[in-house]
Design an enzyme around this catalytic site. Sequence first.
Site, PDB file in Angstrom:
ATOM      1  N   ASN A 471       0.849  -1.213   0.000  1.00 43.01           N
ATOM      2  CA  ASN A 471       0.000   0.000   0.000  1.00 43.01           C
ATOM      3  C   ASN A 471       0.873   1.248   0.000  1.00 43.01           C
ATOM      4  O   ASN A 471       1.769   1.384   0.821  1.00 43.01           O
ATOM      5  CB  ASN A 471      -0.867   0.026   1.251  1.00 43.01           C
ATOM      6  N   GLU A 589     -11.742  -8.726  -2.288  1.00 44.31           N
ATOM      7  CA  GLU A 589     -11.319  -8.615  -0.891  1.00 44.31           C
ATOM      8  C   GLU A 589     -12.461  -8.986   0.052  1.00 44.31           C
ATOM      9  O   GLU A 589     -13.634  -8.885  -0.308  1.00 44.31           O
ATOM     10  CB  GLU A 589     -10.890  -7.173  -0.593  1.00 44.31           C
TER      11      GLU A 589
HETATM   12  O1    G Z   1      -7.730  -1.438   1.924  1.00 41.65           O
HETATM   13  P1    G Z   1      -6.872  -2.683   2.016  1.00 41.65           P
HETATM   14  O2    G Z   1      -7.185  -3.690   1.007  1.00 41.65           O
HETATM   15  O3    G Z   1      -5.359  -2.246   2.032  1.00 41.65           O
HETATM   16  O4    G Z   1      -7.248  -3.252   3.432  1.00 41.65           O
HETATM   17  C1    G Z   1      -6.840  -4.475   3.867  1.00 41.65           C
HETATM   18  C2    G Z   1      -7.446  -4.570   5.228  1.00 41.65           C
HETATM   19  O5    G Z   1      -8.558  -5.428   5.171  1.00 41.65           O
HETATM   20  C3    G Z   1      -6.476  -5.173   6.211  1.00 41.65           C
HETATM   21  O6    G Z   1      -6.412  -4.367   7.365  1.00 41.65           O
HETATM   22  C4    G Z   1      -7.039  -6.513   6.547  1.00 41.65           C
HETATM   23  O7    G Z   1      -6.839  -6.845   7.906  1.00 41.65           O
HETATM   24  C5    G Z   1      -8.508  -6.329   6.236  1.00 41.65           C
HETATM   25  N1    G Z   1      -9.114  -7.596   5.768  1.00 41.65           N
HETATM   26  C6    G Z   1      -8.557  -8.511   4.942  1.00 41.65           C
HETATM   27  N2    G Z   1      -9.402  -9.548   4.735  1.00 41.65           N
HETATM   28  C7    G Z   1     -10.544  -9.275   5.408  1.00 41.65           C
HETATM   29  C8    G Z   1     -11.769  -9.947   5.586  1.00 41.65           C
HETATM   30  O8    G Z   1     -12.005 -11.034   5.081  1.00 41.65           O
HETATM   31  N3    G Z   1     -12.706  -9.361   6.361  1.00 41.65           N
HETATM   32  C9    G Z   1     -12.472  -8.163   6.959  1.00 41.65           C
HETATM   33  N4    G Z   1     -13.437  -7.622   7.703  1.00 41.65           N
HETATM   34  N5    G Z   1     -11.332  -7.502   6.824  1.00 41.65           N
HETATM   35  C10   G Z   1     -10.365  -8.039   6.055  1.00 41.65           C
HETATM   36 MN    MN Z   2      -4.560  -2.620   0.133  1.00 40.48          MN
END
Ligand code: G
Ligand code: MN
Length: 644
Positions: A471, A589
């Site tokens: 990031n 995601e």
């Molecule tokens: O915006 P970005 O894609 O950089 O954010 C990643 C964030 O999303 C990380 O802080 C991670 O902990 C969180 N994350 C990743 N997978 C999941 C998920 O399955 N559920 C939730 N609620 N958060 C997630």
């Molecule tokens: Mn990200």
Amino acid sequence: MITRVPQRLFAKATIGLLFAVVLALLVACVVSYIQDRKLQSVSLGNLRMATWNLAQLGHEASAFDRELALELQDVGDSDEMLLRYDILWSRYVYLLTSSEAAITRDHSQNEVRLTELFGALQSLETPITRLAAGDPVDRRVLATLWETQKAQVQRLVIDNFVGDETGQLMDRVEYSRNRLSNLRLLMLGAMVLVFSYLALAVMYTRRQAGIDQITGLPNHLYLRSLKRIDPAKAIITCEINEFQVVLSEYGHDTLAELTRAFVDRLRVHLREGDELIQVAQNQFLVVATPSPRETMTALVERLASATSFDWSLHDTVLHISSTLGADAPCQGSCPGWQARYQQVHRALAQARIEGRPFYINDAKLRTRLKREQAIHSALNRFLKGQPSVLRLSLVYQPIVSADNATRITGAEVLLRCQHQEEGVVPPYEVVDLCERYGLGKKLGQWLFREIAHETRDLYQYMGFRGVLSINLNPSMLCESLPVDVKTLLLGQGIPPESLCLEITEDNAALNFSLINRLIRKMHDLGLCVALDDFGTGHSSLEYVRELKVDRLKIDRCFVDGIENDSDKERFLGSIIAMANQASMKSVIEGVETGAQWRLVGELGGELIQGYYAYRPMPFNDLMALFIDGSATFPVDQGVAANDK
Ligand code: G
Ligand code: MN
């Protein structure tokens, strides 16, 4: 009235008058100098010499006079008388012919008068000789002739000593001396005048510098000169929201009018002893004692409503409003004026964040500010490599293939922050703080260094080729990004094809052309670029299409609840299809459940990042997955399918 006096005092006319006075005095000095030079050319020594010769003549005439008088009474010594006569004679000859006596002759009418007197003396020769020889002579005539001569000699001497010429000269010297002393006095007066005027001018300009020229209010210089503010006073800052609009749409003059109208509305609400300071062109500070019958909220509300008004402008009406931040009077311990001023601005910022017309500094905000300051100073120390109560670390969340949850294609590198007193600090707060306090670039560089430090061996010696998604915070999106990538990542042995940089839509929107240029440079270096949190930003699809990114990271809000919502499912399906059409790889995601996993697979998603597959984990846990073979990874020599 008070402002008018200095205005007159420093008006062009006054300055002109002062200049004329000084100029006149200078002219007088020059004239006096020239005249004194003329006076100086008259030698007082010569003058003395000239009169000295004549004084001798007078002296010798007296001596002869004494002897002649005795002789005329027949009691004298005739030889002595003749001697004195001869001496007088030769004195005339000396005065009329010698070069030493030229000064005497040159002076005034002396030569003419001396010649006449000498002639008269010569004509006495015969009667004198006869008298000495005892021959008959008309003694009365002789005495009368001599008396005339003697009187003329005396006159000549007197004229030369105190006569016209010398008298005039003395008068001139005296006049010049008086004039000089008067001039000196006048110059002294003028200097006192000029210096007092200068001192006044300096005081005036200093005072003027502390006053805003448009509103006449004390300005930021005045504010800086303040040493303290009574803790019993409330401090309120107030900003004109439409400032930029009015400036850009109507120009400077209209803005000045608006500012004056705004100030007038604020002024009405001030009481005796309250102060209104103009901190910036669009920002004012009210230092007021709230009335005992009014709460702080009521006071701020009153100011907010006073500065929210319809302003008639040419043929339209513009609605003007303000945002206020306030700090209530201190009870108990007071943090000091500077700290309170900062709190007021914190409150203003909070009002803006929350989209409210005002915010009054409260315990919640103070706690937040304290926490922010604690985290900021610890972050600063940490990023400088100094001992700190804060520690940043990295975790890795695997990104897997949609058809097999254990087929790991790479991982997103995520920031974690632990503060000894504040506990866990969420990464967005760390990034936000770094951005606000100018530590963004430092944070980015630390991130790159730490990634290289942790993963280098995995790439260099173990043939790992998983793609690391990193990031980028806004400060890293600048011209120096390629250099940082080259030196801190590629230069440390991380292969470029194993790196993907993530940019959020909103950050990309900050400077579209710069971001596009940076994306191109990353591609040249062999890196991949992803658009993060797709669908949550403010940009249009058209705009996303223009950004030449390789991956689209579809935000987890599109996944959340798809198993119970067919509309949502179709929507996610079309986003994935759109990404495919644009030849972008989609990373879905936030896939948390088996049901979501299956649906995303059916919708054609390729890559998945979510708790269902893996949670973010420390680097050692990722290594363990790699080593114990519980998951597959892309490796060198084409052991597994390369992610890219
Ligand atoms: O915006 P970005 O894609 O950089 O954010 C990643 C964030 O999303 C990380 O802080 C991670 O902990 C969180 N994350 C990743 N997978 C999941 C998920 O399955 N559920 C939730 N609620 N958060 C997630
Ligand atoms: Mn990200």
